[in-house]
Design an enzyme around this catalytic site. Structure first.
Site, short mmCIF file in Angstrom:
data_model
loop_
_atom_site.label_atom_id
_atom_site.label_comp_id
_atom_site.label_asym_id
_atom_site.label_seq_id
_atom_site.Cartn_x
_atom_site.Cartn_y
_atom_site.Cartn_z
NE ARG A 14 16.87 -20.56 -32.11
CZ ARG A 14 16.08 -21.39 -32.80
NH1 ARG A 14 15.54 -22.43 -32.20
NH2 ARG A 14 15.87 -21.20 -34.08
CG HIS A 39 17.90 -27.40 -31.91
ND1 HIS A 39 18.54 -26.18 -31.81
CD2 HIS A 39 16.70 -27.14 -32.49
CE1 HIS A 39 17.77 -25.23 -32.33
NE2 HIS A 39 16.64 -25.80 -32.76
#
Ligand code: NDP
Ligand code: OXD
Length: 316
Positions: free
Chosen positions: A231, A279
């Site tokens: 993250r 991502h």
């Protein structure tokens, strides 16, 4: 009236999940009992299961009789950040072989990319520069994985055949053949000191937020690399940029960012030592995950405990 399922994911259309789940749950009438938020079902009290990916804060509150929330990805940080998450409702995360496999592909690829200096050869190609660089031996290269859970342990196993020295850092001690285990806060310093290529596969929690910062980067050996596929919140971007600019960190592969999509003016986009991906290290695969989700829905509806429950106290 049979109970209903609500799908809440502003980012991903419901179609692929509905198509994969329909054959896996023949007992469910999808035309009548599967609702896509924000279309409110006639009877929100009748919804017992929410299938979600990054649901907007407060969205789950509309369903007072929820029995479980099933996350359509591995990381549940966006849900944990919702202060209105309905108390006592079970939260299930995704553990799926395809998700795990794809993450290991990404980690192996990025590790080999830096180990074989392909980032430098890429730049040399653009400069029409034909030269050999010294080649390090994988037997002397030390890879360190922050987070030795489902994804970290699998990535470690996939890196082992190349001969790297592999270690992991986790909350609890691990026993994985060929992988040195460091754990707890006290293990972090020694783990960093022996790591040439750092891979982050931690969940984002209050304890891991900002864990890749000026202090921890300084504990890596000079010339180390950083791969963050977990993250963006794990990384203090300004500290990484500073360490790249002094040369202490030789390169970084970043798949996740504090702000996604990455802003057009973020210096990471154009930094010569940074590889950016949007991502995509591992995307959830409805076709692979549907059978387990269906099994969990059945368990929940039978009043049994679902698999892959999140520990709400640990936050992952
Ligand atoms: P797991 O819960 O299986 O593993 C988490 C690991 O982190 C465990 O080893 C755990 O230790 C360790 N850990 C947690 N907190 C701490 C702490 N405070 N100190 C030390 N170690 C800690 O998670 P997954 O492997 O399934 O997923 C990891 C993350 O990867 C997800 O949360 C998500 O954010 C990210 N992800 C990113 C994707 C992408 O496309 N970029 C795709 C999928 C996931 P212990 O084992 O002792 O509990
Ligand atoms: C996940 C992700 O957590 O895709 O599954 O980031």
């Amino acid at each position: 009236m049979p109970p209903s399922i609500v799908y809440i994911s502003p980012q991903d259309p419901a179609g692929r999940w509905r198509d994969a789940l329909t054959p896996a749950l023949p007992e469910v009438n999808f035309a009548r009992d599967f609702h896509v938020w924000p279309d409110v079902p006639v009877d929100p009290e009748n919804v017992d299961i929410a299938l979600v990916w990054r649901p907007p804060a407060g969205a789950l509150k509309a369903f007072p009789n929820l029995k479980a929330v099933i996350n359509l990805g591995a990381g549940i940080d966006a849900i944990m950040a919702d202060e209105t998450y309905p108390e006592g409702v079970a939260l299930v995360r995704m553990i799926d072989p395809a998700l795990t496999r794809h993450m290991s592909e990404f980690v192996v690829h990025r590790t080999l990319h830096f180990h074989r200096k392909l980032h430098i050869y890429d730049a040399m190609q653009r400069a029409h520069d034909w030269r050999e660089l010294p080649q390090d031996d994988s037997l002397s290269k030390r890879v360190g994985i922050l987070g030795l859970g489902t994804l970290g342990a699998d990535a470690a196993r996939h890196l082992l055949p190349f001969g790297f020295q592999i270690a992991g850092w986790s909350r609890s001690q691990k026993t994985i053949d060929g992988v040195e285990s460091f754990y707890e806060k006290s293990g972090l310093g020694p783990f960093l000191a022996r790591t040439d290529i750092l891979v982050c596969l931690l969940p984002l929690t209050a304890q891991t937020e900002g864990i890749i910062n000026a202090d921890t980067l300084a504990q890596l050996p000079k010339g180390a690399y950083v791969i963050n596929a977990a993250r963006g919140g794990h990384m203090v971007e300004a500290d990484l940029l500073a360490a790249l600019n002094t040369g202490h960190i030789a390169g970084a592969a970043l798949d996740v960012f504090r702000q996604e999509p990455l802003k057009d003016n973020n210096p990471l986009w154009d930094h010569p030592k940074v590889l950016v991906t949007p991502h995509i290290a591992s995307l959830s695969s409805p076709g692979s995950a549907a059978a387990d989700i269906a099994e969990n829905i059945r368990r929940i509806r039978r009043g049994e405990e679902p698999k892959d429950l999140v520990d709400m106290n640990a936050g992952y």
